[in-house]
Design an enzyme around this catalytic site. Structure first.
Site, PDB file in Angstrom:
ATOM      1  N   GLY A 138     -29.408  21.060 -11.751  1.00  0.00           N
ATOM      2  CA  GLY A 138     -28.645  21.759 -10.732  1.00  0.00           C
ATOM      3  C   GLY A 138     -29.499  22.413  -9.671  1.00  0.00           C
ATOM      4  O   GLY A 138     -30.592  21.955  -9.358  1.00  0.00           O
ATOM      5  N   ILE A 139     -28.980  23.513  -9.110  1.00  0.00           N
ATOM      6  CA  ILE A 139     -29.669  24.190  -8.022  1.00  0.00           C
ATOM      7  C   ILE A 139     -29.766  25.673  -8.315  1.00  0.00           C
ATOM      8  O   ILE A 139     -29.131  26.192  -9.229  1.00  0.00           O
ATOM      9  CB  ILE A 139     -28.935  23.993  -6.679  1.00  0.00           C
ATOM     10  N   ALA A 175     -32.287  29.505  -8.211  1.00  0.00           N
ATOM     11  CA  ALA A 175     -33.620  30.062  -8.404  1.00  0.00           C
ATOM     12  C   ALA A 175     -34.285  29.562  -9.685  1.00  0.00           C
ATOM     13  O   ALA A 175     -35.466  29.225  -9.695  1.00  0.00           O
ATOM     14  CB  ALA A 175     -33.546  31.583  -8.401  1.00  0.00           C
ATOM     15  N   ILE A 176     -33.534  29.521 -10.800  1.00  0.00           N
ATOM     16  CA  ILE A 176     -34.149  29.093 -12.065  1.00  0.00           C
ATOM     17  C   ILE A 176     -34.542  27.618 -12.018  1.00  0.00           C
ATOM     18  O   ILE A 176     -35.673  27.266 -12.378  1.00  0.00           O
ATOM     19  CB  ILE A 176     -33.226  29.411 -13.256  1.00  0.00           C
ATOM     20  N   GLU A 229     -25.883  15.799 -11.622  1.00  0.00           N
ATOM     21  CA  GLU A 229     -24.699  15.918 -10.778  1.00  0.00           C
ATOM     22  C   GLU A 229     -25.087  16.297  -9.358  1.00  0.00           C
ATOM     23  O   GLU A 229     -24.396  15.974  -8.396  1.00  0.00           O
ATOM     24  CB  GLU A 229     -23.720  16.939 -11.349  1.00  0.00           C
ATOM     25  N   GLY A 263     -20.054  20.672 -14.745  1.00  0.00           N
ATOM     26  CA  GLY A 263     -20.627  19.555 -15.485  1.00  0.00           C
ATOM     27  C   GLY A 263     -21.513  19.948 -16.635  1.00  0.00           C
ATOM     28  O   GLY A 263     -22.209  19.085 -17.204  1.00  0.00           O
TER      29      GLY A 263
END
Length: 438
Positions: A213-214, A216-217, A236, A334
């Protein structure tokens, strides 16, 4: 069959919408702003009522969720973004709990009507094809099933490949609006997020296939992978954090079981650099969400490493990533698709990562989940759990063993209280050994 677009204005295009219709908007960066504005004008004029609007997360304005449109527009989303969260909390919008992999199925099986699909596409090529660019997800299914398809031709929509390519014959009504796509920029990871990123990166092996995903982490994880080899992407979505690893050759997809050498995604959100990267890039396949998020397709790749976040985790490993009481709404998304896909993958790793405490110092690890919290990933799906204080593997562990491991990566100041709660929960009937009250 090639169809030459006959261009009309957005105001003319949305005249096809009738009261009671169900509309789908293309998602994230590709929300069709000019059509949304024209649709709101019809609502303001009193021409419509009971129009249902569906989409995944979108960037940009979402005025149809405002209280003034009650009874006119109803936003029934598949995922709640920041632009509609307050409206959803206030009861003026709602969402449909559904796995991201099944959002397309809602249209294809007829569970959800679809009268009008409103999308953005690239300019037609010489073969009579346009591209859905950054938003394939459930949008392709909406195009296939809708009574009417309105497409906004936008020169800023990247020409992406895979399922994104559709013939002009699938479009009924055409508009033009050359507005740059919405961009998303992410803050520099905090010290805590860097620690979490380091702990996650330590679990990633050479040759792994990543989903993360997107935010900071994920960016903190990706920043630690510069010395890895032959990583792949089946996800995804992805954002700017993958680009340096592609440029350096770390991400090359050469170890993937399917789509070898390709990066697979279903929607994108990032800076203009990401949109430029996928434009005319045969390395990237933008695919239907029924493909990207099918756990059994995901598992055809070995060493799938799925890293997902959470709002709260209880001491047995139940994961809330949907709603926390009444303070937060987002959606199922997702997470389960990839957690399950990773667990099925040979050598795969399903990881949940989150800070151990909130910004106010409240422990995000709890004896039990808050009342009303949505359990997205069950304790049976939970494998690796990561905070800034370490990583633990819960797979194959009993409830008591899980509790001890989960508490071991809680913030030190909260461990004693959590350990006491675990003892009270298990101690009277089991042999729970208190580990942090010594």
């Amino acid at each position: 069959m090639r169809v030459e677009p006959r261009i009309v204005s957005p105001a003319e295009a949305v005249k096809v919408v009738k009261s009671g219709d169900h509309i789908h908007f293309s998602s994230v960066a590709s929300a069709p702003a000019c059509l949304i504005k024209a649709l709101m004008a019809r609502g303001d004029a009193g021409e419509l009522k009971d129009v249902h609007i569906h989409h995944l997360h979108t960037e940009g304005a979402a005025p149809y969720g405002e209280a003034r449109y009650e009874g006119i527009f109803q936003a029934d989303q598949f995922f709640v973004g920041g632009n509609l969260r307050k409206h959803t909390q206030g009861g003026f919008a709602d969402y449909i709990p559904v796995f991201l992999s099944e959002t397309q199925k809602l249209y294809r099986c007829g569970a959800l009507p679809i009268n009008v699909a409103m999308i953005q596409v690239s300019p037609p090529d010489k073969h009579g094809f346009v591209s859905l660019g950054t938003s394939v997800d459930a949008t392709l299914a909406a195009v296939e099933c809708a009574d009417h398809v309105i497409a906004v031709i936008n020169k800023y929509v990247p020409r992406s490949f895979g399922d994104a390519m559709i013939p002009t014959s699938m479009i009924d009504i055409w508009c033009v609006d050359d507005e740059p796509l919405e961009e998303a920029h992410f803050s520099t990871p905090t010290d805590v997020e860097v620690l979490i990123g380091n702990n996650c990166a330590a679990l990633i092996e050479d040759g792994a296939c990543l989903q993360m995903g997107i935010g900071a982490i994920p960016n903190a994880v990706l920043a630690q992978l510069g010395n890895h080899k032959n990583l792949g992407i089946h996800t995804e979505m992805f954002a700017d954090g993958v680009l340096p690893l592609v440029e350096s050759g770390v991400i090359n997809g050469m170890n993937k079981g399917i789509d070898r050498g390709k990066m697979v995604s279903t929607f994108l959100m990032g800076s203009q650099k990401v949109y430029d990267f996928i434009d005319d890039n045969p390395m990237v396949r933008m695919m239907d969400v029924g493909y990207t998020n099918d756990p059994f397709i995901i598992a055809k790749n070995e060493k799938v490493t799925a890293i997902n976040s959470a709002l709260q985790v209880d001491i047995t490993g139940q994961v809330c990533a949907d709603s926390l009481g009444t303070t937060h709404y987002s959606g199922v998304g997702g997470q389960v698709d990839f957690i399950y896909g990773a667990s099925l993958s040979k050598g795969g790793k399903a990881i949940i990562a989150m800070p151990a405490v909130t910004n106010k110092g409240v422990s995000k690890i709890a004896p039990t989940l808050n009342l009303g919290a949505g359990v997205v990933t069950t304790r049976a799906h939970m494998h690796y759990f990561v905070t800034e204080f370490g990583a633990v593997d819960l797979y194959g562990k009993t409830l008591q063993e899980r509790a001890r491991l989960v508490i071991s990566v809680a913030a030190p100041e909260h461990r004693e209280a959590l350990d006491k709660a675990a003892f009270e929960r298990f101690g009277s009937h089991h042999h729970y050994v208190k580990g942090y009250m010594k």
